[in-house]
Every structure is written in structure tokens, then in C-alpha cells.
Motif scaffolding. Structure first.
Motif, PDB file in Angstrom:
ATOM      1  N   VAL A  38       4.596 -22.157  47.251  1.00  0.00           N
ATOM      2  CA  VAL A  38       5.671 -22.071  46.268  1.00  0.00           C
ATOM      3  C   VAL A  38       6.893 -21.438  46.923  1.00  0.00           C
ATOM      4  O   VAL A  38       6.794 -20.419  47.588  1.00  0.00           O
ATOM      5  CB  VAL A  38       5.244 -21.233  45.042  1.00  0.00           C
ATOM      6  N   THR A  39       8.041 -22.074  46.719  1.00  0.00           N
ATOM      7  CA  THR A  39       9.290 -21.504  47.197  1.00  0.00           C
ATOM      8  C   THR A  39       9.896 -20.694  46.066  1.00  0.00           C
ATOM      9  O   THR A  39      10.169 -21.219  44.997  1.00  0.00           O
ATOM     10  CB  THR A  39      10.262 -22.621  47.639  1.00  0.00           C
ATOM     11  N   ARG A  40      10.043 -19.396  46.322  1.00  0.00           N
ATOM     12  CA  ARG A  40      10.622 -18.482  45.339  1.00  0.00           C
ATOM     13  C   ARG A  40      11.845 -17.818  45.961  1.00  0.00           C
ATOM     14  O   ARG A  40      11.934 -17.704  47.176  1.00  0.00           O
ATOM     15  CB  ARG A  40       9.618 -17.386  44.964  1.00  0.00           C
ATOM     16  N   THR A  41      12.720 -17.324  45.120  1.00  0.00           N
ATOM     17  CA  THR A  41      13.807 -16.492  45.626  1.00  0.00           C
ATOM     18  C   THR A  41      13.188 -15.159  46.063  1.00  0.00           C
ATOM     19  O   THR A  41      12.076 -14.815  45.631  1.00  0.00           O
ATOM     20  CB  THR A  41      14.865 -16.221  44.543  1.00  0.00           C
ATOM     21  N   PRO A  42      13.883 -14.386  46.883  1.00  0.00           N
ATOM     22  CA  PRO A  42      13.353 -13.063  47.235  1.00  0.00           C
ATOM     23  C   PRO A  42      13.064 -12.212  45.995  1.00  0.00           C
ATOM     24  O   PRO A  42      12.031 -11.540  45.933  1.00  0.00           O
ATOM     25  CB  PRO A  42      14.456 -12.465  48.106  1.00  0.00           C
ATOM     26  N   ALA A  43      13.949 -12.253  45.008  1.00  0.00           N
ATOM     27  CA  ALA A  43      13.720 -11.460  43.785  1.00  0.00           C
ATOM     28  C   ALA A  43      12.460 -11.928  43.064  1.00  0.00           C
ATOM     29  O   ALA A  43      11.671 -11.111  42.574  1.00  0.00           O
ATOM     30  CB  ALA A  43      14.929 -11.546  42.866  1.00  0.00           C
ATOM     31  N   GLN A  44      12.243 -13.229  42.985  1.00  0.00           N
ATOM     32  CA  GLN A  44      11.035 -13.757  42.336  1.00  0.00           C
ATOM     33  C   GLN A  44       9.788 -13.373  43.124  1.00  0.00           C
ATOM     34  O   GLN A  44       8.756 -13.025  42.541  1.00  0.00           O
ATOM     35  CB  GLN A  44      11.121 -15.282  42.209  1.00  0.00           C
ATOM     36  N   THR A  45       9.876 -13.449  44.443  1.00  0.00           N
ATOM     37  CA  THR A  45       8.740 -13.064  45.298  1.00  0.00           C
ATOM     38  C   THR A  45       8.364 -11.612  45.056  1.00  0.00           C
ATOM     39  O   THR A  45       7.188 -11.286  44.857  1.00  0.00           O
ATOM     40  CB  THR A  45       9.090 -13.287  46.779  1.00  0.00           C
ATOM     41  N   LEU A  46       9.352 -10.738  45.071  1.00  0.00           N
ATOM     42  CA  LEU A  46       9.074  -9.307  44.899  1.00  0.00           C
ATOM     43  C   LEU A  46       8.544  -9.001  43.506  1.00  0.00           C
ATOM     44  O   LEU A  46       7.624  -8.190  43.353  1.00  0.00           O
ATOM     45  CB  LEU A  46      10.330  -8.491  45.206  1.00  0.00           C
ATOM     46  N   GLU A  66       3.010 -14.430  51.784  1.00  0.00           N
ATOM     47  CA  GLU A  66       2.777 -15.473  52.790  1.00  0.00           C
ATOM     48  C   GLU A  66       3.638 -16.701  52.497  1.00  0.00           C
ATOM     49  O   GLU A  66       4.212 -17.292  53.410  1.00  0.00           O
ATOM     50  CB  GLU A  66       1.296 -15.838  52.808  1.00  0.00           C
ATOM     51  N   ASP A  67       3.739 -17.080  51.235  1.00  0.00           N
ATOM     52  CA  ASP A  67       4.628 -18.191  50.872  1.00  0.00           C
ATOM     53  C   ASP A  67       6.063 -17.903  51.297  1.00  0.00           C
ATOM     54  O   ASP A  67       6.759 -18.788  51.788  1.00  0.00           O
ATOM     55  CB  ASP A  67       4.609 -18.441  49.360  1.00  0.00           C
ATOM     56  N   ALA A  68       6.512 -16.664  51.100  1.00  0.00           N
ATOM     57  CA  ALA A  68       7.889 -16.303  51.446  1.00  0.00           C
ATOM     58  C   ALA A  68       8.127 -16.447  52.942  1.00  0.00           C
ATOM     59  O   ALA A  68       9.175 -16.930  53.366  1.00  0.00           O
ATOM     60  CB  ALA A  68       8.206 -14.883  50.978  1.00  0.00           C
ATOM     61  N   GLU A  75      14.745 -15.702  60.060  1.00  0.00           N
ATOM     62  CA  GLU A  75      15.167 -14.317  60.247  1.00  0.00           C
ATOM     63  C   GLU A  75      14.513 -13.363  59.249  1.00  0.00           C
ATOM     64  O   GLU A  75      14.574 -12.151  59.421  1.00  0.00           O
ATOM     65  CB  GLU A  75      16.699 -14.179  60.205  1.00  0.00           C
ATOM     66  N   GLU A  76      13.870 -13.892  58.220  1.00  0.00           N
ATOM     67  CA  GLU A  76      13.186 -13.044  57.237  1.00  0.00           C
ATOM     68  C   GLU A  76      11.681 -12.950  57.486  1.00  0.00           C
ATOM     69  O   GLU A  76      10.981 -12.219  56.804  1.00  0.00           O
ATOM     70  CB  GLU A  76      13.432 -13.590  55.824  1.00  0.00           C
ATOM     71  N   ARG A  77      11.207 -13.667  58.462  1.00  0.00           N
ATOM     72  CA  ARG A  77       9.770 -13.762  58.694  1.00  0.00           C
ATOM     73  C   ARG A  77       9.093 -12.407  58.890  1.00  0.00           C
ATOM     74  O   ARG A  77       8.048 -12.130  58.305  1.00  0.00           O
ATOM     75  CB  ARG A  77       9.513 -14.671  59.888  1.00  0.00           C
ATOM     76  N   ASP A  78       9.670 -11.537  59.721  1.00  0.00           N
ATOM     77  CA  ASP A  78       9.035 -10.236  59.980  1.00  0.00           C
ATOM     78  C   ASP A  78       8.928  -9.393  58.717  1.00  0.00           C
ATOM     79  O   ASP A  78       7.915  -8.724  58.499  1.00  0.00           O
ATOM     80  CB  ASP A  78       9.794  -9.460  61.055  1.00  0.00           C
ATOM     81  N   LEU A  79       9.952  -9.424  57.887  1.00  0.00           N
ATOM     82  CA  LEU A  79       9.912  -8.655  56.643  1.00  0.00           C
ATOM     83  C   LEU A  79       8.760  -9.133  55.764  1.00  0.00           C
ATOM     84  O   LEU A  79       7.931  -8.329  55.322  1.00  0.00           O
ATOM     85  CB  LEU A  79      11.239  -8.781  55.890  1.00  0.00           C
ATOM     86  N   TRP A  80       8.685 -10.428  55.517  1.00  0.00           N
ATOM     87  CA  TRP A  80       7.648 -10.962  54.623  1.00  0.00           C
ATOM     88  C   TRP A  80       6.259 -10.839  55.238  1.00  0.00           C
ATOM     89  O   TRP A  80       5.286 -10.553  54.531  1.00  0.00           O
ATOM     90  CB  TRP A  80       7.955 -12.399  54.230  1.00  0.00           C
ATOM     91  N   GLN A  81       6.143 -11.037  56.551  1.00  0.00           N
ATOM     92  CA  GLN A  81       4.838 -10.854  57.190  1.00  0.00           C
ATOM     93  C   GLN A  81       4.392  -9.399  57.093  1.00  0.00           C
ATOM     94  O   GLN A  81       3.216  -9.121  56.856  1.00  0.00           O
ATOM     95  CB  GLN A  81       4.893 -11.276  58.657  1.00  0.00           C
ATOM     96  N   GLY A  82       5.323  -8.477  57.305  1.00  0.00           N
ATOM     97  CA  GLY A  82       4.977  -7.062  57.198  1.00  0.00           C
ATOM     98  C   GLY A  82       4.514  -6.695  55.802  1.00  0.00           C
ATOM     99  O   GLY A  82       3.535  -5.964  55.631  1.00  0.00           O
ATOM    100  N   LEU A  83       5.201  -7.218  54.785  1.00  0.00           N
ATOM    101  CA  LEU A  83       4.789  -6.952  53.400  1.00  0.00           C
ATOM    102  C   LEU A  83       3.420  -7.572  53.120  1.00  0.00           C
ATOM    103  O   LEU A  83       2.579  -6.962  52.446  1.00  0.00           O
ATOM    104  CB  LEU A  83       5.835  -7.485  52.424  1.00  0.00           C
TER     105      LEU A  83
END
Length: 161
Positions: A38-46, A66-68, A75-83
Motif C-alpha cells: 500500500v502506498t500511503r503518505t508519510p502522515a498516513q504511514t505514521l 516496510e511498505d513506506a 532518500e527516505e529508505r533509511d528512515l522507514w527501514q529504521g522505524l
């Protein structure tokens, strides 16, 4: 036994799962699973991940993160992988794998706090330093114990309230 597959032929487990993502026997009622891809906005993901963490379902929050990382910009991969690593670290600690949980919690904390030009400004209101402190503190506390008794009680706040 043949493997469960999706429409494209990729292996997908259709087994029901409990709140910590452990597979249950076929025919057992599990918790609803977050749909994959699912593709979500960052706000929806959080928001979705926080809801799942608050309900004691960190494995499912990990899938949202993981979807994010899979559908978002590189450029956002490390943030979402870390979370995702923080969520799955909490999952392992709650399942009784304290050593593996601690390792993932520390790895996730390092990833979300690692300085990189690409990650500057990508915090989306996250309390990155607070999350890293939470993860390292939980790792230290649980490393010598059997398990986290309640994942919902230990769940972090992703954004300050």
C-alpha cells in the motif's frame, strides 16, 4: 504442502497470524493483517503504524513501515527501514527473543539517527532522538529478560503529543 501465492505467483503466507505476527493454524481466526504494497503518505504511514503499536501489534506496524520504504523515495529508505527495525525489535522482544529484539532495536536506533545528506529534513514530526533513546533503553532492559510482557505498554510514541 504447496506454498501460498499471490496473483503474480510470489510466495505469500495466507495463514492467520496473532497480534505479534506469529502464524496460527489454518482455520484459526487471527487478527486482520495490513494489506501489503500500500502506498500511503508519510502522515498516513505514521498514523497507521502508531495505531497498530498502540494496539500491541508491532509486527503489523513493521509491515506498514516496510511498505513506506518499498514504495517511497530512495532518500527516505533509511528512515522507514529504521522505524521498521524498531517495530520488529519490539515484536521479537515481546515474543521472547530478547537478544534478537535488542539487536534490532539498536540497529533501528542507529539507522534513524545516522546523519546523511539525503535524510536531512525527513523526520515528518518524529521524535527521532526520543525514539532512539526508547529503543536503546528497551534493548538494555530486555536483553537479560525472557520477554516484554505487553507490547502495547512498551510501544513508543512516534511523534510528540
Amino acid at each position: 504442502m504447496p506454498r501460498d501465492r499471490d496473483e503474480e505467483g510470489r510466495a505469500r503466507s495466507a495463514r492467520p497470524r496473532d497480534g505479534l505476527g506469529r502464524p496460527l493454524p489454518y482455520g484459526t481466526e487471527g487478527v486482520p493483517r495490513a494489506p501489503e504494497g500500500v502506498t500511503r503518505t508519510p502522515a498516513q504511514t505514521l498514523a497507521e503504524a502508531q495505531r497498530l503499536l498502540d494496539e500491541g501489534m508491532p509486527f503489523h506496524a513493521h509491515e506498514v513501515f516496510e511498505d513506506a520504504w518499498k514504495t517511497g523515495p530512495a532518500e527516505e529508505r533509511d528512515l522507514w527501514q529504521g522505524l521498521a527495525q524498531l517495530a520488529v525489535g519490539l515484536t521479537h522482544a515481546a515474543r521472547g527473543n530478547a537478544r534478537g529484539g535488542a539487536r534490532l532495536l539498536r540497529r533501528g536506533a542507529d539507522r534513524i539517527t545516522a546523519p546523511s545528506p539525503a535524510s536531512q529534513g525527513l523526520s515528518y514530526g518524529l521524535d527521532v532522538d526520543g525514539l532512539a533513546r526508547w529503543a536503546r533503553g528497551l534493548a538494555d532492559r530486555t536483553e537479560g529478560e525472557d520477554r516484554v510482557p505487553d507490547a502495547s505498554v512498551e510501544a513508543p510514541r512516534l511523534r510528540p503529543e
